[in-house]
Design an enzyme around this catalytic site. Structure first.
Site, short mmCIF file in Angstrom:
data_model
loop_
_atom_site.label_atom_id
_atom_site.label_comp_id
_atom_site.label_asym_id
_atom_site.label_seq_id
_atom_site.Cartn_x
_atom_site.Cartn_y
_atom_site.Cartn_z
N ASP A 145 0.57 -28.16 -13.72
CA ASP A 145 -0.26 -29.40 -13.60
C ASP A 145 -0.36 -29.76 -12.05
O ASP A 145 -0.34 -30.95 -11.34
CB ASP A 145 0.41 -30.82 -14.29
CG ASP A 145 -0.64 -32.02 -14.38
OD1 ASP A 145 -1.94 -31.78 -14.06
OD2 ASP A 145 -0.22 -33.01 -14.83
N HIS B 296 0.79 -1.07 0.08
CA HIS B 296 0.08 -0.07 0.07
C HIS B 296 0.80 1.27 0.09
O HIS B 296 1.64 1.49 0.62
CB HIS B 296 -1.01 0.15 1.23
CG HIS B 296 -1.89 -1.05 1.22
ND1 HIS B 296 -3.06 -1.06 0.40
CD2 HIS B 296 -1.93 -2.34 2.05
CE1 HIS B 296 -3.89 -2.02 0.87
NE2 HIS B 296 -3.16 -2.80 1.49
N LEU C 288 5.82 -48.25 -7.36
CA LEU C 288 4.74 -47.24 -6.95
C LEU C 288 3.81 -46.85 -7.70
O LEU C 288 2.58 -46.51 -7.02
CB LEU C 288 5.53 -46.06 -6.40
CG LEU C 288 6.79 -46.41 -5.31
CD1 LEU C 288 7.51 -44.87 -5.04
CD2 LEU C 288 6.18 -46.79 -3.96
#
Length: 632
Positions: free
Chosen positions: A494, A122, A380
């Site tokens: 992504d 500001h 995995l």
């Protein structure tokens, strides 16, 4: 004093008064040192300083800028500037432009490495409940002026509404590679540090670290690996996040658990199951600390209590109003012997220091990894780039290994940037350890996180119904990791729950950042199964394929929605074509049942129609931190 950098008499405006009046403005002597700004009462008759009135730690400063003078202010208040930190704006008035410029320049130089620097501020004062520049009535409202160095690029539009596939070559020329991390100030060279963790050398250039022993820093040209000398005269490279400056900071105390959140603290304390077990952690409010204490107190299961460490105007610390201390270690020492209003005294130190943090690479200068040193243990999953396996490096270090499918990636370009990506280190990013490029397929070797994908964790891994604090902490982790990437000019493209991982302590880390830039167009299919992740994309991506940090912001809002629905599919009743049409017309995701209005407000702030209406990740991180602080 000899360690004073600058000292000056300024007029200071009070931060505490609700209404602005002449009584708000007082002369104070300001003293700048390497660690903080202190200001003192001033006796004009004797020309000397008196009692300490307050301090601001330099590490907490988020912005230093000029302020437009008050429209009707007197001449002595013609040269104001502001220091923004977690307590709000500190307004200071210099005697002339030269003095103001000197202080602003020096302060900006000293805080330029702070992690929470603002991008907007500001330019006018906060007066009587309003920002004079933008008329907003919330003191914590986002700034209305972009700081120098932060600019937004105009949108690129075209006639067709059909999405174009992303073009890595075009994006590469439009956006330069992220800059190398800046060198650390030379004043740290020669300092003495203490090892927080054991470190076994991985290369002949490395130096062994023995916990609690002292080392001298010789060189800091790489921010992640410092050259050091041990007490026996042996020299080598050490991971910089394994040591702390001697005699400075809380890191040298076993009870301090840096980067631990409330849920993790409760899990650790309950696992130890000791009455009076405690630790000190960073509060969700930046720059603040919390004591987490486990007490049985007649309850067989035991309960965890959390006490915020408060600060007096004079800079002293306390948990109990009547007991003030000059340092946090002094405070902890006192409460180890006296409960003083808490449910118990602090009896047993509970620590997470057994598990060292990830290093940037597996040794100094190691980015090309010999595949013969990798042992494959189990698969995995099968991601957009190929098979991902859990394994070991040199038979002892847990790693995840991505086996890149041939022909799906612009390999040469990626390999060149991998050296830079390895230097990115943040507790909420999955660490890249290195690559194997001497054979095909190439391997990408990263940190292994035992709790796997966040999406699966939300759907299946949570052992009990999550608390509001736990869900918000997940969002905080992602926002802070993304804020770091944003500061390094990385676009994820992504971001979603499926592209975040969860470690054994419940910390969430962002993965696969930057990789999509190197996916070849004719092969690229995102992990959502389309040319880009439609359900996580804003209008400018759906219509014009324009990716930016602001499209990542939109995706983050959708990720928050995933967290608060425990892994539901966004727009689950719509197909991709319907999503493109309806989101472009203003459709937004509904408020999840577990999300209150304040949480949903943060989500919807990410879904502004125009990109420049959306906040930055740094601003999102602050907003989430503030909500967490309210809950605690």
């Amino acid at each position: 004093m000899s360690d004073n950098i600058l000292e000056e008499i300024f007029i200071k405006r009070s931060q505490q008064k609700k209404k602005t009046s002449p009584l708000n403005y007082k002369e104070r002597i300001f003293v700048l040192t390497q660690e903080k700004i202190a200001y003192y009462d001033y006796d004009p008759d004797k020309g000397k300083r008196k009692g300490l009135k307050g301090t601001v730690d330099l590490e907490k400063i988020k912005c230093v800028e000029t302020v437009q003078p008050e429209p009707t202010g007197p001449p002595e208040r013609a040269y104001p500037f502001q220091i923004i930190y977690d307590e709000g704006p500190l307004y200071i008035f210099a005697k002339n432009e030269d003095v103001r410029a000197e202080w602003i320049k020096k302060l900006k130089e000293m805080v330029r490495f702070n992690k929470d620097l603002m991008q907007k501020y500001h330019p006018c004062f906060w007066v009587d409940g309003t920002w004079l520049c933008c008329q907003q009535e919330v003191k914590q409202a986002m700034g209305c002026k972009v700081l120098d160095g932060f600019t937004s690029k105009p949108s690129r539009r075209r006639g067709s509404r059909k999405p174009l596939p992303p073009t890595p070559q075009e994006e590469k020329s439009a956006r330069p590679l992220p800059p190398q991390p800046p060198e650390q100030p030379s004043r740290f060279v020669g300092m003495t540090v203490i090892a927080e963790y054991e470190y076994t050398p991985m290369t002949p250039q490395d130096l062994e670290l023995r916990k609690d022993e002292e080392y001298t820093i010789l060189e800091m040209t790489d921010q992640n690996w410092w050259k050091a000398r041990d007490k026996y005269g042996k020299e080598g490279y050490i991971p910089s996040n394994y040591v702390v400056e001697a005699g400075n900071g809380l890191e040298r105390f076993d009870w301090y658990c840096k980067n631990m959140n409330r849920s993790q603290a409760e899990n650790l304390l309950k696992t130890e199951n000791k009455d009076g077990g405690f630790l000190v952690r960073d509060s969700s409010k930046a720059g603040k600390y919390t004591v987490s204490l486990f007490s049985k107190g007649g309850d067989v299961a035991g309960v965890c209590r959390h006490y915020n460490i408060c600060t007096t105007p004079q800079g002293q610390f306390y948990l109990a109003e009547k007991h003030h201390f000059s340092s946090i270690p002094d405070l902890i020492n006192y409460h180890q012997h006296n409960a003083a209003g808490m449910v118990s005294r602090l009896k047993y130190i509970v620590s997470n220091r057994a598990q060292p943090p990830s290093t940037a690479g597996l040794g100094y200068g190691v980015w090309e990894i010999d595949p013969r040193h990798l042992t494959f243990i189990k698969e995995l999953g099968n991601g957009q780039f190929g098979v991902v396996k859990y394994g070991k490096w040199q038979g002892q270090h847990d790693v995840a290994i991505k086996m890149i499918k041939e022909g799906c990636m612009s390999e040469d370009d990626f390999i060149e940037e991998a050296k830079i990506m390895m230097k990115l280190r943040h507790e909420n990013l999955v660490q890249l350890y290195g690559v194997c490029t001497k054979q095909r397929p190439i391997y990408i070797v990263t940190e292994f996180l035992s709790n796997g994908c966040l999406l699966t964790y939300l759907r299946e891994g949570l052992k009990q119904h999550p608390t509001s604090v736990q869900l918000l902490e997940m969002c905080k982790d992602v926002s802070e990791g993304m804020a770091y990437l944003e500061s390094k000019q990385y676009i994820h493209r992504d971001l979603a729950a499926r592209n975040c991982l969860v470690d054994g302590h419940g910390t969430v880390k962002v993965t696969d950042f930057g990789l999509s830039r190197y996916v070849l167009d004719d092969e690229y299919t995102s992990s959502a199964g389309t040319k880009f992740p439609v359900r996580w994309s804003p209008p400018e991506v759906l219509l014009y394929c324009k990716f930016s940090s602001k499209s990542d912001i939109w995706a983050y809002g959708v990720l928050m929605w995933e967290v608060y629905t425990l892994g539901r599919l966004p727009y689950e009743r719509l197909n991709n074509t319907e999503i493109v049409e309806q989101v472009s017309r203003g459709l937004r995701l509904y408020r999840p049942q577990l999300a209150n209005d304040k949480v949903y407000t943060i989500m919807t702030s990410c879904w502004g129609e125009k990109a420049d209406e959306r906040p930055t990740f740094q601003e999102l991180a602050f907003a989430v931190q503030d909500l967490l602080y309210e809950l605690q």
